[in-house]
Design an enzyme around this catalytic site. Structure first.
Site, PDB file in Angstrom:
ATOM      1  N   GLU A  92      -0.012  13.001   5.812  1.00  9.71           N
ATOM      2  CA  GLU A  92       0.744  11.845   6.308  1.00  9.71           C
ATOM      3  C   GLU A  92       2.042  11.634   5.501  1.00  9.71           C
ATOM      4  O   GLU A  92       2.589  10.541   5.500  1.00  9.71           O
ATOM      5  CB  GLU A  92      -0.144  10.591   6.269  1.00  9.71           C
ATOM      6  CG  GLU A  92      -1.322  10.693   7.232  1.00  9.71           C
ATOM      7  CD  GLU A  92      -2.115   9.391   7.388  1.00  9.71           C
ATOM      8  OE1 GLU A  92      -2.249   8.888   8.519  1.00  9.71           O
ATOM      9  OE2 GLU A  92      -2.625   8.900   6.384  1.00  9.71           O
TER      10      GLU A  92
ATOM     11  N   ASN B  52       0.667   4.529  -2.399  1.00  7.70           N
ATOM     12  CA  ASN B  52       0.478   5.864  -1.817  1.00  7.70           C
ATOM     13  C   ASN B  52       1.657   6.786  -2.145  1.00  7.70           C
ATOM     14  O   ASN B  52       1.457   7.970  -2.429  1.00  7.70           O
ATOM     15  CB  ASN B  52       0.288   5.780  -0.301  1.00  7.70           C
ATOM     16  CG  ASN B  52      -1.058   5.194   0.098  1.00  7.70           C
ATOM     17  OD1 ASN B  52      -1.153   4.369   0.986  1.00  7.70           O
ATOM     18  ND2 ASN B  52      -2.122   5.604  -0.579  1.00  7.70           N
TER      19      ASN B  52
ATOM     20  N   LYS C 253       0.851  -1.206   0.000  1.00 10.80           N
ATOM     21  CA  LYS C 253       0.000   0.000   0.000  1.00 10.80           C
ATOM     22  C   LYS C 253       0.879   1.246   0.000  1.00 10.80           C
ATOM     23  O   LYS C 253       0.573   2.241  -0.655  1.00 10.80           O
ATOM     24  CB  LYS C 253      -0.928  -0.026   1.227  1.00 10.80           C
ATOM     25  CG  LYS C 253      -1.927   1.108   1.276  1.00 10.80           C
ATOM     26  CD  LYS C 253      -3.359   0.623   1.293  1.00 10.80           C
ATOM     27  CE  LYS C 253      -4.352   1.717   0.954  1.00 10.80           C
ATOM     28  NZ  LYS C 253      -4.708   2.553   2.089  1.00 10.80           N
TER      29      LYS C 253
HETATM   30  P1  NAD Z   1      -9.551  11.316  10.166  1.00 11.11           P
HETATM   31  O1  NAD Z   1      -8.712  12.541  10.281  1.00 11.11           O
HETATM   32  O2  NAD Z   1     -10.889  11.411   9.541  1.00 11.11           O
HETATM   33  O3  NAD Z   1      -9.742  10.662  11.614  1.00 11.11           O
HETATM   34  C1  NAD Z   1      -8.781  10.672  12.620  1.00 11.11           C
HETATM   35  C2  NAD Z   1      -9.495  10.978  13.925  1.00 11.11           C
HETATM   36  O4  NAD Z   1      -8.576  10.836  15.006  1.00 11.11           O
HETATM   37  C3  NAD Z   1     -10.044  12.411  14.004  1.00 11.11           C
HETATM   38  O5  NAD Z   1     -11.404  12.366  14.347  1.00 11.11           O
HETATM   39  C4  NAD Z   1      -9.228  13.053  15.126  1.00 11.11           C
HETATM   40  O6  NAD Z   1      -9.969  13.993  15.879  1.00 11.11           O
HETATM   41  C5  NAD Z   1      -8.895  11.831  15.971  1.00 11.11           C
HETATM   42  N1  NAD Z   1      -7.743  12.048  16.867  1.00 11.11           N
HETATM   43  C6  NAD Z   1      -6.594  12.710  16.619  1.00 11.11           C
HETATM   44  N2  NAD Z   1      -5.806  12.707  17.721  1.00 11.11           N
HETATM   45  C7  NAD Z   1      -6.481  12.023  18.672  1.00 11.11           C
HETATM   46  C8  NAD Z   1      -6.201  11.682  20.033  1.00 11.11           C
HETATM   47  N3  NAD Z   1      -5.071  12.083  20.625  1.00 11.11           N
HETATM   48  N4  NAD Z   1      -7.116  10.963  20.728  1.00 11.11           N
HETATM   49  C9  NAD Z   1      -8.282  10.572  20.131  1.00 11.11           C
HETATM   50  N5  NAD Z   1      -8.608  10.875  18.846  1.00 11.11           N
HETATM   51  C10 NAD Z   1      -7.712  11.585  18.138  1.00 11.11           C
HETATM   52  O7  NAD Z   1      -8.672  10.236   9.395  1.00 11.11           O
HETATM   53  P2  NAD Z   1      -9.191   8.928   8.633  1.00 11.11           P
HETATM   54  O8  NAD Z   1      -9.477   9.271   7.214  1.00 11.11           O
HETATM   55  O9  NAD Z   1     -10.236   8.261   9.429  1.00 11.11           O
HETATM   56  O10 NAD Z   1      -7.852   8.064   8.621  1.00 11.11           O
HETATM   57  C11 NAD Z   1      -7.342   7.462   9.778  1.00 11.11           C
HETATM   58  C12 NAD Z   1      -6.170   6.568   9.362  1.00 11.11           C
HETATM   59  O11 NAD Z   1      -6.682   5.521   8.520  1.00 11.11           O
HETATM   60  C13 NAD Z   1      -5.119   7.298   8.509  1.00 11.11           C
HETATM   61  O12 NAD Z   1      -3.843   6.787   8.791  1.00 11.11           O
HETATM   62  C14 NAD Z   1      -5.519   6.961   7.084  1.00 11.11           C
HETATM   63  O13 NAD Z   1      -4.439   7.030   6.184  1.00 11.11           O
HETATM   64  C15 NAD Z   1      -6.013   5.532   7.269  1.00 11.11           C
HETATM   65  N6  NAD Z   1      -6.966   5.131   6.234  1.00 11.11           N
HETATM   66  C16 NAD Z   1      -8.088   5.877   6.012  1.00 11.11           C
HETATM   67  C17 NAD Z   1      -8.980   5.462   5.028  1.00 11.11           C
HETATM   68  C18 NAD Z   1     -10.240   6.246   4.733  1.00 11.11           C
HETATM   69  O14 NAD Z   1     -10.949   5.873   3.795  1.00 11.11           O
HETATM   70  N7  NAD Z   1     -10.578   7.287   5.470  1.00 11.11           N
HETATM   71  C19 NAD Z   1      -8.723   4.293   4.289  1.00 11.11           C
HETATM   72  C20 NAD Z   1      -7.567   3.561   4.561  1.00 11.11           C
HETATM   73  C21 NAD Z   1      -6.686   3.985   5.554  1.00 11.11           C
HETATM   74  O1  KPL Z   2      -5.107   5.141  -0.651  1.00 13.88           O
HETATM   75  C1  KPL Z   2      -5.245   6.088  -1.372  1.00 13.88           C
HETATM   76  C2  KPL Z   2      -5.289   7.428  -0.719  1.00 13.88           C
HETATM   77  O2  KPL Z   2      -5.929   8.339  -1.238  1.00 13.88           O
HETATM   78  O3  KPL Z   2      -4.667   7.555   0.350  1.00 13.88           O
HETATM   79  C3  KPL Z   2      -5.330   5.921  -2.877  1.00 13.88           C
HETATM   80  C4  KPL Z   2      -5.019   4.481  -3.236  1.00 13.88           C
HETATM   81  C5  KPL Z   2      -4.358   6.839  -3.570  1.00 13.88           C
HETATM   82  C6  KPL Z   2      -6.731   6.139  -3.403  1.00 13.88           C
HETATM   83  O4  KPL Z   2      -7.140   7.457  -3.378  1.00 13.88           O
END
Ligand code: NAD
Ligand code: KPL
Length: 340
Positions: free
Chosen positions: A308, A228, A224
């Site tokens: 990130e 990314n 992944k």
């Molecule tokens: P986001 O910013 O929507 O959510 C993160 C949450 O964590 C926020 O609500 C924030 O207030 C909270 N937070 C921050 N510091 C905190 C603390 N000290 N205590 C408690 N809560 C705290 O992010 P996301 O999109 O949900 O992504 C989260 C992780 O998952 C990232 O690493 C992202 O790359 C990964 N991810 C997200 C998706 C997606 O579709 N959103 C898909 C795959 C991977």
């Molecule tokens: O994982 C993704 C991201 O946006 O962080 C990709 C694979 C690029 C899809 O949007």
């Protein structure tokens, strides 16, 4: 629209730390009454305070609407089979979610950590002293580096990582959109986590999402990371959807150098030899398949949030330093995204 999460739970709970897009997705789909959010530790004393002592009533529940925007043909089997209904206006399925902000860590049997990579260590520092040593912890962060920081800090705990291609976003504070159905792989990062993988997979699969155990989760995280690293910084710098990077001069001038660097790093870190051309093909396949998507990094920049990048291309630069491998393209992309 129907409701979920309103039943009062009894017995053991799944706690979610990080009530953002991904955390809210899992929370909405886990069985009713079995799940709650851990607030930021510093906010914990506000919970449960009586209304009479405050101007604003404390929020004891997290309320939002989940909109399922995944075409049925792409939805994994069993997705939302009894909790989703079609909304007459949009044709999308909506579900009203109401889940507790947890006041106590008693009865937590599983902790899902869905903070951004850069917030994970601090978020866990606040809560882990109050959580039993044998509670499995699943890290959902993209990129690499944050997982290592957690297992170095708590090597004795059962820590697992999840790599997911589910897509969720929050167009407004009270709405969560499940924008893309994917697959989630879960595997152990510490020795004591190995025995927990099967039960964690079973519990997460109760959402109806596709969840599988993975013996080599680091390899999945690397796969992944490659994608990314090859898409996200270009979308952020060019301020364009994923597919549009492919024709850009910035991408065309740097992608071969980037893939050569990653290929050398992959071999040094994981002993896996993958040719740069194969990496480029993987990156471009995903860019084409998600052509109209806004990447998470572009979305962070657009919203003025910290990206990130330090855990994606920045992590590759750090890897290069450890192995004596030059990473000028990763360095350039990291610095330029940091400067946005
Ligand atoms: P986001 O910013 O929507 O959510 C993160 C949450 O964590 C926020 O609500 C924030 O207030 C909270 N937070 C921050 N510091 C905190 C603390 N000290 N205590 C408690 N809560 C705290 O992010 P996301 O999109 O949900 O992504 C989260 C992780 O998952 C990232 O690493 C992202 O790359 C990964 N991810 C997200 C998706 C997606 O579709 N959103 C898909 C795959 C991977
Ligand atoms: O994982 C993704 C991201 O946006 O962080 C990709 C694979 C690029 C899809 O949007």
């Amino acid at each position: 629209m129907v409701s979920a999460g309103n039943q009062s739970g009894s017995g053991e709970l799944i706690a979610i730390l990080g009530a953002g897009s991904l955390g809210r997705l899992w929370a909405a789909l886990l069985p009713s009454g079995r799940c709650g959010f851990l607030p930021r530790r510093e906010n914990v004393s506000r919970l449960g305070r009586s209304v009479s002592r405050q101007d604003v009533p404390p929020e004891t529940r997290c309320e939002y609407v989940l909109v399922r925007s995944v075409p049925p043909s792409l939805a994994p089997q069993g997705f939302g089979r009894d909790i989703l209904t079609a909304s007459p206006e949009s044709g999308d399925a909506c579900i009203h979610v109401s889940l507790p902000w947890l006041e106590s860590t008693k009865s937590i049997e599983l902790l899902l950590v869905t903070t951004k990579a850069g917030d994970t260590l601090e978020a866990l520092e606040g809560w882990l002293p109050h959580i039993p040593m044998d509670t499995p912890i699943v890290l959902f962060q993209n990129g690499l580096g944050s997982q290592r920081a957690v297992i170095e800090r708590w090597p004795e705990r059962p820590v697992l990582a999840a790599s997911t291609t589910e897509g969720a976003n929050r167009p407004s504070p009270g709405v969560l959109v499940h924008a893309g159905a994917g697959v989630t792989w879960v595997g152990a990062l510490t020795a004591s986590a190995a025995d927990h993988t099967a039960s964690v997979v079973r519990q997460l699969a109760e959402t109806g999402l596709q969840v599988h155990g993975e013996a080599n989760i680091l390899q999945r995280l690397w796969q992944k990371l490659v994608v990314n690293a090859g898409i996200n910084p270009f979308t952020a710098l060019l301020d364009c959807p994923n597919g549009d990077i492919l024709a850009s001069a910035l991408y065309q001038q740097n992608i071969d150098g980037l893939c050569s660097e990653i290929s050398a790093l992959l071999e040094a870190e994981t002993s896996e030899a993958v040719a740069p051309e194969v990496l480029r093909e993987r990156i471009e396949t995903v860019a084409r398949n998600t052509a109209s998507n806004t990447s998470s990094m572009r979305a962070d920049v657009m919203a003025g949030r910290k990206t990130e990048i330090d855990f994606i291309n920045g992590y590759l630069v750090q890897c290069g330093k450890r192995h004596g491998i030059a990473t000028p393209v990763n360095q350039m992309l990291t610095e330029r995204v940091q400067g946005l």
